[in-house]
Design a protein around this motif. Structure first.
Motif, PDB file in Angstrom:
ATOM      1  N   ASN A 433       0.968  -1.291   0.221  1.00  0.00           N
ATOM      2  CA  ASN A 433       0.050  -0.111   0.028  1.00  0.00           C
ATOM      3  C   ASN A 433       0.827   1.205   0.037  1.00  0.00           C
ATOM      4  O   ASN A 433       0.697   2.250  -0.886  1.00  0.00           O
ATOM      5  N   SER A 438      -2.138  -0.723  -4.136  1.00  0.00           N
ATOM      6  CA  SER A 438      -3.376  -0.929  -3.527  1.00  0.00           C
ATOM      7  C   SER A 438      -4.206  -2.142  -3.660  1.00  0.00           C
ATOM      8  O   SER A 438      -4.624  -3.021  -2.895  1.00  0.00           O
ATOM      9  N   GLU A 439      -4.112  -2.492  -5.026  1.00  0.00           N
ATOM     10  CA  GLU A 439      -4.811  -3.700  -5.279  1.00  0.00           C
ATOM     11  C   GLU A 439      -4.289  -4.979  -4.879  1.00  0.00           C
ATOM     12  O   GLU A 439      -4.852  -5.902  -4.377  1.00  0.00           O
ATOM     13  N   CYS A 442      -4.759  -5.440  -1.130  1.00  0.00           N
ATOM     14  CA  CYS A 442      -6.031  -6.059  -0.912  1.00  0.00           C
ATOM     15  C   CYS A 442      -6.220  -7.436  -1.198  1.00  0.00           C
ATOM     16  O   CYS A 442      -6.852  -8.063  -0.473  1.00  0.00           O
ATOM     17  N   ASN A 443      -5.248  -7.820  -2.143  1.00  0.00           N
ATOM     18  CA  ASN A 443      -5.427  -9.155  -2.277  1.00  0.00           C
ATOM     19  C   ASN A 443      -4.815 -10.035  -1.141  1.00  0.00           C
ATOM     20  O   ASN A 443      -5.123 -11.114  -0.716  1.00  0.00           O
ATOM     21  N   GLU A 458     -13.378  -9.500   0.864  1.00  0.00           N
ATOM     22  CA  GLU A 458     -12.755  -8.397   0.293  1.00  0.00           C
ATOM     23  C   GLU A 458     -12.942  -7.111   0.923  1.00  0.00           C
ATOM     24  O   GLU A 458     -13.731  -6.927   1.754  1.00  0.00           O
ATOM     25  N   VAL A 459     -11.930  -6.376   0.646  1.00  0.00           N
ATOM     26  CA  VAL A 459     -11.690  -5.019   1.482  1.00  0.00           C
ATOM     27  C   VAL A 459     -13.177  -4.137   1.057  1.00  0.00           C
ATOM     28  O   VAL A 459     -13.026  -3.783  -0.080  1.00  0.00           O
ATOM     29  N   ARG A 464     -10.699   1.445   0.425  1.00  0.00           N
ATOM     30  CA  ARG A 464      -9.775   1.284  -0.654  1.00  0.00           C
ATOM     31  C   ARG A 464      -9.699   2.369  -1.516  1.00  0.00           C
ATOM     32  O   ARG A 464      -9.372   2.437  -2.516  1.00  0.00           O
ATOM     33  N   LEU A 470      -6.970   2.977   2.878  1.00  0.00           N
ATOM     34  CA  LEU A 470      -6.374   1.509   3.029  1.00  0.00           C
ATOM     35  C   LEU A 470      -5.351   1.207   4.149  1.00  0.00           C
ATOM     36  O   LEU A 470      -5.376   0.149   4.850  1.00  0.00           O
TER      37      LEU A 470
END
Length: 583
Positions: A433, A438-439, A442-443, A458-459, A464, A470
């Motif tokens: 992050n 960011s993606e 999140c994973n 999932e966030v 996000r 985040l």
């Protein structure tokens, strides 16, 4: 059965009748004896495991995780700001004694008459433990003196100066890297050496070191590449395939052979034990100790709902039934009012609320005063020797342990997990992050929340929308996933959030009221008349009122100078240039 590396060198218990293997005697022997005997060398190395930081009652109770039921406990000194050069319950300047043992091993192992693979393993262990000691010195004090040779009374530099913060973290990271290189062929062990430092432990701790160094408190040069180095190392551990998440969060600390554990300090009766079950269970079953680690309301509120939303985002959250449909980690880590705990229903109420007029006054007083039959102790929240907060620690408790099997300071075998895969995943998410990925972050968070049993792992979109949003979400995930693992207090410091999230606040517990309904038929039954206090309470028709109250008697004191702890006065008397500003 696995053979753990224990506090005493039990690999050599065949010699237990001889003081030869006592660690003090080992240290007093001449090098011409110790470093020529493979068994003595291993015994000396095993003692590094003995003195590795492990369970403590202070670090959680002085954060926003929990409070200690004894108001004279050292944790309250931290909360009240009553600590300094003469008394620091979290100080560890004595780490230099530990470091000297590591230096001694690293210096003398080269010429020892042992196999090269064993020699590399021992060197890897020594570098790992030396790095760990300097890491914990750095997070407390900032830059510290770096000593890499065993000092003697005639050593030319007995009072070395402090290194800078970057120099200190650079040294720590290089030590973990050196350990990983030496342990590249030691990614796992057989049962004989289960519990030893591995390649993964060194890599994971190196990643954690860069994570801390990259954080606001220590990153005085604002170096962005530190996040990248941390992420790369964490990814290397995760993708190695050596570790997997434990599918049952309740077993995180109970499954000693869990593939999630990267490095832990293990205990095994009777050679090594501690008192976790005694100090954390409610007083009726604590046996000689109790009331430590009462989880705070703030921590309870941090757990999301089963839908993966915070309690203020999820419209299905019911304040009148606050523990229903919550993240499964809540009841896996914390015993709430009405939890099935240690083979019974655990009640944590503080007082009586509403009462049906038909309920007999004499019987009412029993429940108001917790009048337990036979003069037994009781678990009323806020009463002496009980949790101040209305909640009880559960995460590492062995609930089927017989009450006569443990007591003050002994009887428990719960391992202290220094680092596990979930932390490495969270470390990676935080670093990603901060790198703007960011993606990908999140994973990684999905893995933790999915394992927890959240229905929508999932966030949430709201969390996000930006790096800042985040970041707060990741910080909260660390708060709940790693609670009571001695991580939160140091996280708040490295993020430079201790002043705002601790300082000036009075933290809360639950004030739970028992509401008694019409119960004439139950009160007249034979089952009720012969039941125990808890069994009777199980039978009664009742509801609960949930309120909060301030557990802290005064606001938490955290001043800017406290980000870097004071050097002990005993050290300042011989080297006055060591101390941190403001102390």
């Amino acid at each position: 059965m696995k053979k753990y590396i224990l506090i005493c060198a039990i690999a050599f218990l065949a010699f237990a009748c001889n003081d030869l293997f006592d660690k003090t005697n080992l240290e007093s022997m001449g090098s011409d004896i110790v470093w020529k005997d493979p068994q003595l060398i291993e015994a000396y190395v095993n003692n590094l495991y003995a003195n590795h930081p492990s369970w403590t009652r202070v670090e959680s109770d002085c954060s926003d995780e929990s409070r200690n039921g004894y108001r004279t406990h050292p944790a309250w000194k931290i909360i009240k700001g009553e600590w300094g050069v003469d008394d620091n319950p979290l100080g560890w300047w004595s780490a230099y004694t530990y470091i000297r043992k590591c230096n001694d091993i690293i210096k003398n192992i080269e010429n020892a008459p042992i196999d090269i693979n064993l020699k590399n393993r021992i060197k890897g262990e020594a570098h790992y433990f030396r790095a760990t000691a300097y890491f914990y010195l750095a997070v407390r004090y900032g830059g510290v003196p770096i000593i890499t040779e065993p000092q003697e009374f005639n050593s030319p530099d007995l009072r070395p100066g402090r290194k800078s913060i970057p120099e200190t973290f650079e040294f720590v990271s290089s030590e973990f890297a050196k350990s990983a290189e030496l342990l590249v062929n030691f990614k796992t062990y057989d049962s004989k050496n289960f519990g030893r430092v591995t390649w993964g432990a060194a890599k994971s701790m190196e990643a954690r070191t860069y994570l801390f160094w990259a954080s606001p408190l220590y990153n005085i040069e604002n170096k962005t590449d530190l996040w990248e180095k941390s992420a790369k190392l964490s990814s290397e551990v995760i993708t190695s395939g050596t570790y997997t998440l434990n599918k049952n969060v309740r077993n995180l600390f109970l499954d000693h052979s869990s593939s999630e554990n990267i490095f832990a300090i293990y205990y095994k009766m009777p050679e090594r034990q501690h008192g976790l079950d005694a100090w954390a269970k409610p007083v009726t079953i604590a046996n000689g100790d109790a009331a430590h680690w009462g989880p705070l309301q703030e921590l309870v509120d941090a757990f999301p709902t089963i839908n993966g939303l915070s309690i203020d985002q999820d419209q299905t959250y019911d304040p009148a039934n606050p523990y229903l449909n919550r993240d499964p980690r809540l009841q896996a880590f914390i015993c709430v009012n009405g939890s099935q705990y240690c083979g019974r229903t655990q009640y944590n109420y503080m007082d009586i609320g509403t009462v049906d007029p038909s309920f007999p006054a004499e019987e009412l007083m029993r429940f108001k005063s917790w009048d337990v039959k036979g003069g037994e102790q009781f678990d009323a929240a806020g009463s002496p020797h009980n949790s101040l907060t209305g909640y009880i620690y559960r995460k590492g408790i062995k609930e089927d342990l017989a009450i006569n099997a443990y007591s003050y300071g002994n009887g428990s075998e719960t391992p202290f997990i220094e680092i596990r895969l979930a932390e490495v995943i969270l470390n990676l998410a935080e670093a990603l992050n901060e790198m703007g990925e960011s993606e990908l972050a999140c994973n990684e968070l999905f893995k933790i929340r999915d394992r927890a049993g959240i229905l929508s792992p999932e966030v949430p979109a709201k969390n996000r929308q930006s790096k800042e949003a985040l970041r707060k979400f990741i910080q909260n995930e660390r708060y709940i996933e790693l609670c009571f693992e001695h991580k939160r207090y140091w996280d708040l410091r490295r993020w430079k959030l201790a002043e705002s999230l601790l300082g000036g606040r009075k933290f809360k517990g639950a004030k739970i009221l028992l509401n008694l309904l019409e119960n004439a038929d139950i009160l007249a039954s034979q089952a009720y008349k012969t039941g125990s206090f808890t069994q009777q309470l199980d039978m009664l028709r009742k509801t609960w009122t949930y309120q909060t109250y301030e557990v802290d008697e005064a606001p938490y004191v955290f001043e800017a100078k406290m980000y870097f702890m004071p050097i002990p006065r005993s050290e300042l008397e011989t080297n006055p240039n060591l101390n941190n500003p403001g102390w």
